[in-house]
Motif scaffolding. Structure first.
Motif, PDB file in Angstrom:
ATOM      1  N   GLU A 278      -2.632   4.439  -0.943  1.00 56.06           N
ATOM      2  CA  GLU A 278      -1.890   4.455   0.461  1.00 56.06           C
ATOM      3  C   GLU A 278      -3.082   5.074   1.513  1.00 56.06           C
ATOM      4  O   GLU A 278      -3.150   4.566   2.718  1.00 56.06           O
ATOM      5  N   GLN A 279      -3.735   6.114   1.135  1.00 59.86           N
ATOM      6  CA  GLN A 279      -4.632   6.669   2.039  1.00 59.86           C
ATOM      7  C   GLN A 279      -5.850   5.888   2.374  1.00 59.86           C
ATOM      8  O   GLN A 279      -6.222   5.879   3.596  1.00 59.86           O
ATOM      9  N   ILE A 280      -6.510   5.341   1.524  1.00 61.24           N
ATOM     10  CA  ILE A 280      -7.605   4.357   1.689  1.00 61.24           C
ATOM     11  C   ILE A 280      -7.331   3.196   2.437  1.00 61.24           C
ATOM     12  O   ILE A 280      -7.956   2.678   3.402  1.00 61.24           O
TER      13      ILE A 280
ATOM     14  N   ALA B 244       1.039  -1.069   0.003  1.00 61.86           N
ATOM     15  CA  ALA B 244      -0.104  -0.090  -0.009  1.00 61.86           C
ATOM     16  C   ALA B 244       0.820   1.297  -0.194  1.00 61.86           C
ATOM     17  O   ALA B 244       0.527   2.265  -0.642  1.00 61.86           O
ATOM     18  N   PHE B 245       2.144   1.285   0.595  1.00 59.25           N
ATOM     19  CA  PHE B 245       2.777   2.349   0.635  1.00 59.25           C
ATOM     20  C   PHE B 245       4.054   2.421  -0.677  1.00 59.25           C
ATOM     21  O   PHE B 245       4.802   3.325  -0.443  1.00 59.25           O
TER      22      PHE B 245
ATOM     23  N   ILE C 268      -8.597  -0.158   5.839  1.00 60.43           N
ATOM     24  CA  ILE C 268      -8.533  -1.396   5.516  1.00 60.43           C
ATOM     25  C   ILE C 268      -7.406  -1.823   6.744  1.00 60.43           C
ATOM     26  O   ILE C 268      -7.453  -2.889   7.250  1.00 60.43           O
ATOM     27  N   ALA C 269      -6.231  -1.025   6.838  1.00 60.64           N
ATOM     28  CA  ALA C 269      -5.414  -1.296   7.926  1.00 60.64           C
ATOM     29  C   ALA C 269      -5.810  -1.573   9.503  1.00 60.64           C
ATOM     30  O   ALA C 269      -5.392  -2.565   9.913  1.00 60.64           O
ATOM     31  N   PRO C 270      -6.835  -1.022   9.782  1.00 60.95           N
ATOM     32  CA  PRO C 270      -7.175  -1.102  11.099  1.00 60.95           C
ATOM     33  C   PRO C 270      -8.143  -2.485  11.271  1.00 60.95           C
ATOM     34  O   PRO C 270      -8.381  -2.777  12.474  1.00 60.95           O
ATOM     35  N   ALA C 271      -8.284  -3.236  10.119  1.00 60.16           N
ATOM     36  CA  ALA C 271      -9.361  -4.285  10.336  1.00 60.16           C
ATOM     37  C   ALA C 271      -8.457  -5.364  10.822  1.00 60.16           C
ATOM     38  O   ALA C 271      -7.740  -5.789  10.264  1.00 60.16           O
ATOM     39  N   ARG C 272      -8.986  -6.223  11.918  1.00 56.54           N
ATOM     40  CA  ARG C 272      -8.120  -7.214  12.819  1.00 56.54           C
ATOM     41  C   ARG C 272      -8.520  -8.535  12.264  1.00 56.54           C
ATOM     42  O   ARG C 272      -9.876  -8.692  11.767  1.00 56.54           O
TER      43      ARG C 272
ATOM     44  N   ALA D 222       1.511   0.110   9.607  1.00 54.22           N
ATOM     45  CA  ALA D 222       1.031   1.530   8.680  1.00 54.22           C
ATOM     46  C   ALA D 222       1.594   2.743   9.484  1.00 54.22           C
ATOM     47  O   ALA D 222       2.182   3.545   8.617  1.00 54.22           O
ATOM     48  N   LYS D 223       1.311   3.014  10.683  1.00 48.13           N
ATOM     49  CA  LYS D 223       1.529   4.195  11.428  1.00 48.13           C
ATOM     50  C   LYS D 223       2.988   4.238  11.548  1.00 48.13           C
ATOM     51  O   LYS D 223       3.487   5.339  11.330  1.00 48.13           O
ATOM     52  N   THR D 224       3.984   3.197  11.774  1.00 50.28           N
ATOM     53  CA  THR D 224       5.351   3.209  12.015  1.00 50.28           C
ATOM     54  C   THR D 224       5.784   3.787  10.611  1.00 50.28           C
ATOM     55  O   THR D 224       6.809   4.571  10.615  1.00 50.28           O
ATOM     56  N   ILE D 225       5.525   3.070   9.647  1.00 49.65           N
ATOM     57  CA  ILE D 225       5.981   3.383   8.407  1.00 49.65           C
ATOM     58  C   ILE D 225       5.736   4.925   7.935  1.00 49.65           C
ATOM     59  O   ILE D 225       6.662   5.542   7.284  1.00 49.65           O
TER      60      ILE D 225
END
Length: 292
Positions: free
Chosen positions: A174-176, A83-84, A181-185, A109-112
């Motif tokens: 990246e934004q979407i 994504a990045f 998507i990234a927060p989904a566990r 994602a947040k760390t990158i």
């Protein structure tokens, strides 16, 4: 064509492997152009490329490996890197499984985002779907269609009152990815836990790193999205599809998918030739004895 990318500085993360239950440390290290995404087992001294020929197992996670050395549950991290737009990276890991963290890709994602990415002055070919392609198995159906961007439409069906049928169609950038998507566990069912443990899975699973469902709903937690389950399936699919090793242009419609279906679909798609690439990719499934 997009430019190749790496990260601006090293990233270190630690956590528990959801299946092994062991603490694992990983270090993401900037890499030179044309390196690709390469895992390096520091405890074994063995590198493994994150590419389709090195997928060795798809039981409840995607596992890559070579010569008996494996790295499990690579999909959340790979989805984030994709994504990045990160195409070159060394991932040092001191165990056999990528940490699950909170069960999503949000911390990756947040760390990158905090570290930042760096363009590397050289382009990378696009993997373009050129003709509609259908893959079907006993339970799954996946269609790939030509498309100007990268889009996933995913449908899931579970006999559980909180899920039943969920579907989502979403353009991936990246934004979407970060927002939707990234927060989904990851998720699982309380009734399956004993079986999973007996078969070597979910030894590190907990309410802190997975959505656990009993017969009525989520045990000890709340959903981040009403349709968090299908969003997590899309997260997994991005990570699995990224194993082609190139940025993708196409629309993928997935019904009742999973890691096994995703990987088998990719293999059949490659064999079909219904894609276009400016340079010949390495997709030799028989001669995958060298990881780097």
């Amino acid at each position: 064509m997009p430019f190749q990318k790496t990260i601006k500085s090293e990233i270190t993360l630690s956590g528990i492997g959801i299946h092994t239950g062991k603490k694992i440390n990983i270090k993401l290290i900037p890499a030179q152009r044309d390196t690709g995404i390469v895992f390096y087992r520091t405890d074994k001294g063995v590198p493994v490329k994150a590419k389709l020929p090195f997928v060795i197992d798809t039981s409840l996670a995607t596992t890559i490996g070579i010569d008996g050395i494996k790295i499990r549950t690579v999909e959340h991290l790979l989805a984030t890197l994709y994504a990045f737009g990160i195409t070159n990276l060394i991932i040092e890991i001191d165990g056999s499984e990528v940490p699950v963290l909170d069960g999503s890709a949000l911390e990756f994602a947040k760390t990158i985002m905090k570290t930042g990415t760096a363009k590397q002055g050289k382009t990378i070919p696009l993997f373009k779907i050129t003709k509609p392609f259908l893959y079907e198995s006993s339970r799954s159906r996946i269609v790939a269609k030509p498309y100007k961007g990268f889009k996933i439409t995913y449908k899931i069906f579970y006999e559980h009152p909180l899920i039943l049928e969920q579907s989502l169609s979403i353009e991936i950038n990246e934004q979407i990815f970060l927002r939707e998507i990234a927060p989904a566990r990851t998720f699982g069912f309380l009734k399956d836990i004993q079986y999973l443990l007996q078969n070597g899975f979910a030894r590190g699973g907990s309410l802190d790193n997975a959505l656990v469902l009993d017969e009525k709903g989520v045990v000890g937690g709340k959903l981040r999205f009403r349709d968090e389950f299908v969003r997590h399936k899309i997260l997994d699919a991005i990570g699995d599809l990224s194993l082609v090793g190139y940025p993708i242009k196409g629309h993928f419609i997935i019904e009742k998918g999973g890691h096994t279906a995703h990987i088998n679909f990719l293999k059949h798609l490659i064999e079909s030739g219904y894609y276009e690439l400016e340079e010949e990719p390495y997709f030799n499934f028989q001669l995958s004895t060298q990881a780097v």
